[in-house]
Design an enzyme around this catalytic site. Structure first.
Site, mmCIF file in Angstrom:
data_model
loop_
_atom_site.group_PDB
_atom_site.id
_atom_site.type_symbol
_atom_site.label_atom_id
_atom_site.label_comp_id
_atom_site.label_asym_id
_atom_site.label_seq_id
_atom_site.Cartn_x
_atom_site.Cartn_y
_atom_site.Cartn_z
ATOM 1 N N LYS A 35 0.856 -1.198 0.000
ATOM 2 C CA LYS A 35 0.000 0.000 0.000
ATOM 3 C C LYS A 35 0.886 1.240 0.000
ATOM 4 O O LYS A 35 2.107 1.133 0.215
ATOM 5 C CB LYS A 35 -0.921 -0.021 1.221
ATOM 6 C CG LYS A 35 -0.185 0.059 2.549
ATOM 7 C CD LYS A 35 -1.108 -0.194 3.724
ATOM 8 C CE LYS A 35 -0.304 -0.179 5.019
ATOM 9 N NZ LYS A 35 -1.107 -0.609 6.176
ATOM 10 N N ARG A 130 -10.620 0.810 14.905
ATOM 11 C CA ARG A 130 -10.705 1.562 13.652
ATOM 12 C C ARG A 130 -11.719 0.849 12.754
ATOM 13 O O ARG A 130 -12.837 1.314 12.595
ATOM 14 C CB ARG A 130 -9.337 1.637 12.949
ATOM 15 C CG ARG A 130 -8.279 2.422 13.728
ATOM 16 C CD ARG A 130 -7.028 2.657 12.897
ATOM 17 N NE ARG A 130 -6.544 1.425 12.223
ATOM 18 C CZ ARG A 130 -5.358 1.284 11.684
ATOM 19 N NH1 ARG A 130 -4.488 2.284 11.718
ATOM 20 N NH2 ARG A 130 -5.007 0.156 11.105
ATOM 21 N N TYR A 256 17.641 29.273 9.003
ATOM 22 C CA TYR A 256 16.482 30.021 9.504
ATOM 23 C C TYR A 256 16.408 29.922 11.015
ATOM 24 O O TYR A 256 16.615 28.847 11.591
ATOM 25 C CB TYR A 256 15.187 29.457 8.921
ATOM 26 C CG TYR A 256 14.966 29.774 7.470
ATOM 27 C CD1 TYR A 256 14.809 31.091 7.042
ATOM 28 C CD2 TYR A 256 14.889 28.754 6.530
ATOM 29 C CE1 TYR A 256 14.580 31.386 5.700
ATOM 30 C CE2 TYR A 256 14.659 29.037 5.190
ATOM 31 C CZ TYR A 256 14.511 30.355 4.780
ATOM 32 O OH TYR A 256 14.283 30.630 3.460
HETATM 33 C C1 LIG Z 1 -0.277 -1.726 6.652
HETATM 34 C C2 LIG Z 1 -0.888 -2.973 7.138
HETATM 35 C C3 LIG Z 1 -0.095 -4.084 7.438
HETATM 36 C C4 LIG Z 1 1.428 -4.066 7.371
HETATM 37 O O1 LIG Z 1 1.922 -3.544 8.578
HETATM 38 P P1 LIG Z 1 3.497 -3.452 8.870
HETATM 39 O O2 LIG Z 1 3.541 -2.917 10.243
HETATM 40 O O3 LIG Z 1 4.070 -2.485 7.887
HETATM 41 O O4 LIG Z 1 4.048 -4.804 8.726
HETATM 42 C C5 LIG Z 1 -0.725 -5.248 7.818
HETATM 43 N N1 LIG Z 1 -2.068 -5.324 7.909
HETATM 44 C C6 LIG Z 1 -2.867 -4.264 7.637
HETATM 45 C C7 LIG Z 1 -4.339 -4.404 7.760
HETATM 46 C C8 LIG Z 1 -2.307 -3.055 7.254
HETATM 47 O O5 LIG Z 1 -3.103 -2.020 6.998
#
Ligand SMILES: *Cc1c(COP(=O)(O)O)cnc(C)c1O
Length: 372
Positions: A35, A130, A256
């Site tokens: 993702k 969630r 800055y």
């Molecule tokens: C992003 C995600 C993962 C992967 O998590 P990592 O901590 O990067 O291994 C696994 N399951 C779900 C549902 C996710 O959204």
């Protein structure tokens, strides 16, 4: 010269990390999570390194289009399922498995016209609060889905909120097990943290492990353990060059807000990398950085297109010419020294996830092929 910043994706490191993930869960299949455009690396750029995965986890239909376009014919799971009923047609067309986490998604499915029934991952909310159905509801939703002609197979999933804490996954795992014990279907529980902190715990890892961060070489529990402690290799490297130098006198300030003041005469370098490239502005003076592979520190505030580095340690060793010197913001220098992305993230009060995902579009990429 053109602006010298560049990001690198190391194919060999991806392959090594994938086999490291496999060793931790020898009996499970691996869904490599790509993702957010493969955590900022680019799905097309990581595909060669990760094509040995048993499947891929994604968030958006477009990511599946890319994977199918690259020729991947195995399982692809939409981890949050569909965002509207029309996307069910994309699932049918691209043969996607998809999460079902709310009643609206069940309703959409019940009205979906498809020639081929879908495989879904019914999601339980075991405490993250969630997405997902409450444990007490789970069985009745399962039964409703099971009765739909649109459904071919139901798998069961949950996602841990505290997998990076010792024992953090276990109370959620036991809720999940309790409320799924008489349901049939493959199971998917663990992310990278659950996997690495509970190696070879098949009761936890079950049929499908969803690994993201570890594949890209991030540690699941920095600073307790580093990616090197876990035998993971940096996949992303961010490199640029020194484009100017300044000779400071005692009392001169940098950048800055004049947040850094030289205590004595010193040489500094100006690097073509700023927060508009995705380098975190929250990284204060003293964040580690490599110049010609040698460790030094940033000075003053990160600005939009530039940041400053302390060249004194190199200068004292007799280096004179610095314009054009290679700077490694994180990852591996061209000469092989490494700077852990988790360490940079820690200085910036964030996580390597955010640095990887936050690399800006203007940074060009190069894929380092595996020539083995
Ligand atoms: C992003 C995600 C993962 C992967 O998590 P990592 O901590 O990067 O291994 C696994 N399951 C779900 C549902 C996710 O959204």
């Amino acid at each position: 010269m053109t602006r010298p910043i560049k990001a690198f994706v190391d194919t060999k490191a991806l392959k090594a990390n994938l086999s490291c993930v496999r060793q931790k869960s020898a009996q499970s299949q691996i869904l490599s999570v790509v993702k957010a455009n493969a955590y900022g690396h680019g799905i097309d750029r990581v595909f060669e390194g990760l094509k040995g995965s048993d499947g891929f986890g994604i968030l958006q239909v477009g990511e599946a289009e890319v994977l199918r376009g690259l020729g991947f014919r195995g399982p692809i799971v939409l981890l949050e399922g569909v965002f509207d009923p029309r996307e069910l047609e994309d699932c049918s067309r691209l043969q996607l498995w998809h999460a079902v986490h709310c009643m609206e998604q069940v309703d959409w499915l019940s009205r979906h016209k498809t020639h081929k029934a879908h495989r879904v991952f019914l999601k339980m909310n075991t405490g993250m609060n969630r997405l997902g159905f409450r444990p007490e509801q789970f069985k009745s939703v399962w039964s409703r889905l099971n009765a739909l002609p649109q459904i071919e197979e139901i798998s069961l999933m949950t996602h841990f909120s505290d997998a990076d804490l010792p024992g953090g996954a276990l109370s959620q795992q036991s809720r999940f097990d309790q409320f799924t014990q008489d349901l049939i279907g493959e199971r998917s529980l663990s992310n990278s943290a659950a996997l690495f902190l509970n190696p070879l715990n098949h009761a936890l890892h079950q049929d499908w492990v969803r690994a993201g961060l570890a594949l890209y070489g991030g540690s699941v529990n920095y600073p307790q353990q580093t990616s090197a402690d876990w035998s993971l290799q940096a996949v992303m490297s961010l490199r640029s060059k020194v484009i100017a130098t300044q000779d400071l006198k005692a009392g001169d300030t940098v950048g800055y807000g004049s947040t850094f003041t030289a205590k004595e005469a010193m040489k500094i370098g100006i690097v073509a990398c700023g927060y508009a490239d995705g380098y975190p502005r929250s990284a204060e003076s003293g964040t580690p950085i490599l110049v010609n592979g040698q460790r030094t520190r940033t000075l003053g505030r990160v600005s939009m297109d530039m940041l400053s580095v302390d060249l004194s340690p190199l200068h004292l060793q007799g280096h004179i010419e610095f314009v054009g010197s290679e700077v490694t913001l994180w990852g591996t220098a061209s000469t092989g020294q490494t700077l852990d992305i988790d360490e940079v993230a820690h200085h910036a009060k964030t996580l390597s996830y955010e640095l990887m995902c936050g690399l800006a579009n203007r940074v060009p990429f190069e894929v380092i092929e595996d020539d083995a």
